[in-house]
Write a protein that holds these residues in place. Structure first.
Motif, PDB file in Angstrom:
ATOM      1  N   MET A 169      19.499  17.284 -28.978  1.00 17.67           N
ATOM      2  CA  MET A 169      18.775  18.527 -28.706  1.00 17.67           C
ATOM      3  C   MET A 169      19.462  19.681 -29.403  1.00 17.67           C
ATOM      4  O   MET A 169      20.669  19.662 -29.618  1.00 17.67           O
ATOM      5  N   SER A 170      18.656  20.700 -29.731  1.00 20.58           N
ATOM      6  CA  SER A 170      19.207  21.827 -30.468  1.00 20.58           C
ATOM      7  C   SER A 170      18.338  23.061 -30.300  1.00 20.58           C
ATOM      8  O   SER A 170      17.144  22.961 -30.022  1.00 20.58           O
ATOM      9  N   VAL A 204      10.347  16.951 -27.771  1.00 21.31           N
ATOM     10  CA  VAL A 204      10.011  18.147 -26.998  1.00 21.31           C
ATOM     11  C   VAL A 204      10.279  19.387 -27.834  1.00 21.31           C
ATOM     12  O   VAL A 204      11.198  19.425 -28.652  1.00 21.31           O
ATOM     13  N   ILE A 205       9.460  20.393 -27.626  1.00 21.52           N
ATOM     14  CA  ILE A 205       9.686  21.694 -28.262  1.00 21.52           C
ATOM     15  C   ILE A 205       9.182  22.770 -27.315  1.00 21.52           C
ATOM     16  O   ILE A 205       8.160  22.601 -26.650  1.00 21.52           O
ATOM     17  N   ALA A 206       9.954  23.846 -27.241  1.00 22.67           N
ATOM     18  CA  ALA A 206       9.614  24.938 -26.329  1.00 22.67           C
ATOM     19  C   ALA A 206      10.366  26.187 -26.768  1.00 22.67           C
ATOM     20  O   ALA A 206      11.350  26.107 -27.509  1.00 22.67           O
ATOM     21  N   GLN A 231      13.701  28.572 -30.915  1.00 27.04           N
ATOM     22  CA  GLN A 231      12.999  27.441 -30.316  1.00 27.04           C
ATOM     23  C   GLN A 231      14.023  26.399 -29.865  1.00 27.04           C
ATOM     24  O   GLN A 231      15.076  26.246 -30.479  1.00 27.04           O
ATOM     25  N   PHE A 232      13.679  25.692 -28.805  1.00 27.67           N
ATOM     26  CA  PHE A 232      14.461  24.560 -28.335  1.00 27.67           C
ATOM     27  C   PHE A 232      13.706  23.309 -28.757  1.00 27.67           C
ATOM     28  O   PHE A 232      12.494  23.215 -28.560  1.00 27.67           O
ATOM     29  N   ALA A 233      14.398  22.360 -29.369  1.00 24.72           N
ATOM     30  CA  ALA A 233      13.752  21.120 -29.794  1.00 24.72           C
ATOM     31  C   ALA A 233      14.664  19.949 -29.473  1.00 24.72           C
ATOM     32  O   ALA A 233      15.888  20.075 -29.508  1.00 24.72           O
TER      33      ALA A 233
END
Length: 172
Positions: free
Chosen positions: A36-37, A8-10, A42-44
């Motif tokens: 997750m990081s 996921v990326i957002a 960005q959140f990935a």
């Protein structure tokens, strides 16, 4: 149960993980493990979930629909884990930052049949000089047939060339 691996990326903002978790839960999915990081705004993340076969297609559709909310999801069917033919070894590396460190280390590891299971890197200022220091911590899957002494020697030779400090130790 079917197992899925999601990437996921957002854009980083509050509630992103909850939206993903809610979607999974609404379709009888079970969140098994994740990493997750937040990075550069960005959140990935990557996560593994289990879902009953009868809910699989609806969950996949719902996860892909998160794109409308700015959350991109890439879905892969999880394969069967191979039998344990490797030993876990932790690797730590510190050295002056320069392009190519990760490439050179991972090339040598791949040539030896070593798989990188987990890798975390960052660049931080050195305590006294504030020069940028590259830090890497990894979990390696080393084939049982590979001599650790041989791997250590090859990595030390490369570490000398790269002017980095490198340490291997059994994963605890």
């Amino acid at each position: 149960m079917n197992h899925l691996v999601l990437t996921v990326i957002a854009a980083d903002k509050a509630g992103q993980v909850e939206r993903i978790a809610q979607t999974i839960a609404e379709h009888n999915g079970n969140w098994l493990e994740s990493r997750m990081s937040r990075m550069a705004g960005q959140f990935a993340g990557i996560l593994r979930i289990a879902v009953p076969a009868e809910s699989h297609d609806e969950l996949v559709d719902a996860l892909q629909a998160l794109g409308e909310r700015g959350i991109r999801v890439l879905i892969a069917e999880s394969g069967i884990e191979p039998s344990c033919t490797w030993k876990p070894i932790a690797m730590s590396l510190v050295g002056n930052d320069r392009p190519g460190i990760v490439r050179d280390i991972t090339r040598l590891l791949a040539e030896q049949g070593v798989n990188v299971e987990r890798l975390s890197t960052d660049v931080r200022p050195a305590p006294m000089s504030s020069e940028p220091l590259f830090h890497a911590d990894a979990l390696l899957a080393v084939p049982l047939t590979l001599s650790l002494d041989n791997l250590q020697a090859r990595l030390e030779d490369l570490a000398d060339d790269l002017m980095v400090e490198l340490e291997l130790r059994p994963e605890e």
